[in-house]
Design an enzyme around this catalytic site. Structure first.
Site, PDB file in Angstrom:
ATOM      1  N   TYR A 166      -7.602  -5.026  -3.533  1.00 26.93           N
ATOM      2  CA  TYR A 166      -8.291  -6.044  -4.503  1.00 26.93           C
ATOM      3  C   TYR A 166      -9.465  -6.586  -3.778  1.00 26.93           C
ATOM      4  O   TYR A 166      -9.450  -7.722  -3.262  1.00 26.93           O
ATOM      5  CB  TYR A 166      -7.186  -7.129  -4.954  1.00 26.93           C
ATOM      6  N   ASP A 180      -8.079  -2.366  -7.671  1.00 26.94           N
ATOM      7  CA  ASP A 180      -9.398  -3.103  -8.320  1.00 26.94           C
ATOM      8  C   ASP A 180     -10.605  -3.020  -7.165  1.00 26.94           C
ATOM      9  O   ASP A 180     -10.366  -3.864  -6.500  1.00 26.94           O
ATOM     10  CB  ASP A 180      -8.963  -4.479  -8.760  1.00 26.94           C
TER      11      ASP A 180
END
Length: 336
Positions: free
Chosen positions: A174, A213
């Site tokens: 992330y 992500d």
């Protein structure tokens, strides 16, 4: 067949770490994206549900493949209240990456522990912020939650988990956001510098499957209103896009042909859909989902030498209502 929509209800809009990705100037009328897959909703028919439907189904997986899925859940606890488990049951991945979990302790969830015997969580030092998890049906040889050489472990914590298997490294990230007004771009640049070294070093040992992500829109196809956002908005600056390009295609022109090839990486979804504008993130603000104002931030990136083993990679556009992101799924032919 489109999924049955659950009824809408008023709710408090959660705050996402990605909220800085779309500035007010980008909220003007957007050009509608060309979504060329039969399973993808047209921009003028975007879902308005605020929870997931109970009954979700996907095409059967391709025989003899492993299924991997990555989803920014924008707060696991909130997502669980809005149908999270119905997606997991329908997708049934061999490895599930969850980003922006915002958990403060490792969750006790029988629906996850029964499905995934091996669960790894990296939790941010800041309460209710960032966080990442990798849930796996297969036991890894080792697990690492660091980026060697990074000078600030608190930045890394809650942002990365690397699983080593017999034939591959599976990296889940992330990636930090460059922040509103690019106030944390220096933090992002430092991350990119050390992560690039890290992934290249691992790739020399085993091929890489990188998911999560990534908080970057690599090209103008990967966000709405690219010109308005260029060098103004986190995720679409010269520094960030160049760093991503340098992972995919190293700049070292002195490397011999064999070593250069081994260090290249492929953005799998973009390779399979070279001209599609299709997004994984829609801000909760300004009715972005309804207007198709989005960003493609969630990806699978693989070592070039194993990309022929990818049999499918799709953005699950219908899975909306439990997060401001949609999951992305990949099917891979070969043992981990």
């Amino acid at each position: 067949m489109p999924l049955k929509r659950a009824s809408s209800s008023k709710r408090k809009i959660p705050v996402s770490d990605d909220e800085g990705s779309i500035p007010p100037e980008s909220m003007k009328t957007a050009k509608k994206a060309k979504l060329a897959q039969s399973s993808v909703l047209e921009p003028d028919a975007q879902p308005t549900n605020t929870v997931l439907p109970v009954n979700i189904s996907f095409p059967l997986r391709i025989p003899n493949t492993l299924r991997f899925s990555s989803w920014n859940v924008c707060g696991l606890a909130t997502s669980q209240k809005k149908g999270f488990k119905f997606y997991v049951e329908a997708e049934d991945p061999d490895i599930l990456v969850l980003t922006e979990t915002k958990v403060n302790n490792e969750p006790v969830d029988p629906s996850l522990s029964n499905r995934f015997p091996h669960r790894f969580w990296s939790i941010s030092e800041k309460k209710g912020y960032s966080g990442i998890a990798v849930l796996s049906k297969q036991k890894p040889l080792s697990v690492d939650k660091t980026i060697p050489g990074h000078p600030n472990p608190s930045v890394v914590k809650g942002r990365i988990i690397t699983l080593e298997f017999e034939n591959h490294f599976f990296i889940a990230t992330y990636v930090p956001n460059a922040g509103a007004n690019l106030k944390t771009l220096d933090v992002k640049n430092e991350w990119n510098k050390h992560f690039t070294t890290y992934i290249r070093d691992l790739d020399k040992r085993k091929p890489i499957i990188w998911a999560g992500d990534l908080n970057v829109a690599p090209t103008e196809l990967d966000l709405t209103n690219a010109r308005r956002n260029w060098n103004k908005t986190p995720g679409y600056t010269e520094a960030e896009t160049t760093a991503f390009k340098n992972i995919l295609q190293p700049r070292d022109e002195t490397a011999d042909e064999s070593s250069s090839k081994s260090e290249q990486f492929i953005d799998v979804w973009r390779r399979l859909h070279p001209s599609l504008q299709h997004y994984t993130y829609f801000s909760y603000r300004f009715n972005c989902r309804m207007k198709n104002l989005g960003w493609r931030l969630d990806m699978f990136v693989l070592s070039q030498r194993i990309t022929d083993k990818v049999k499918m990679c799709e953005i699950r556009s219908d899975i909306y209502g439990a997060s401001d992101h949609c999951p992305i799924t990949m099917e891979y032919d070969g043992p981990l």
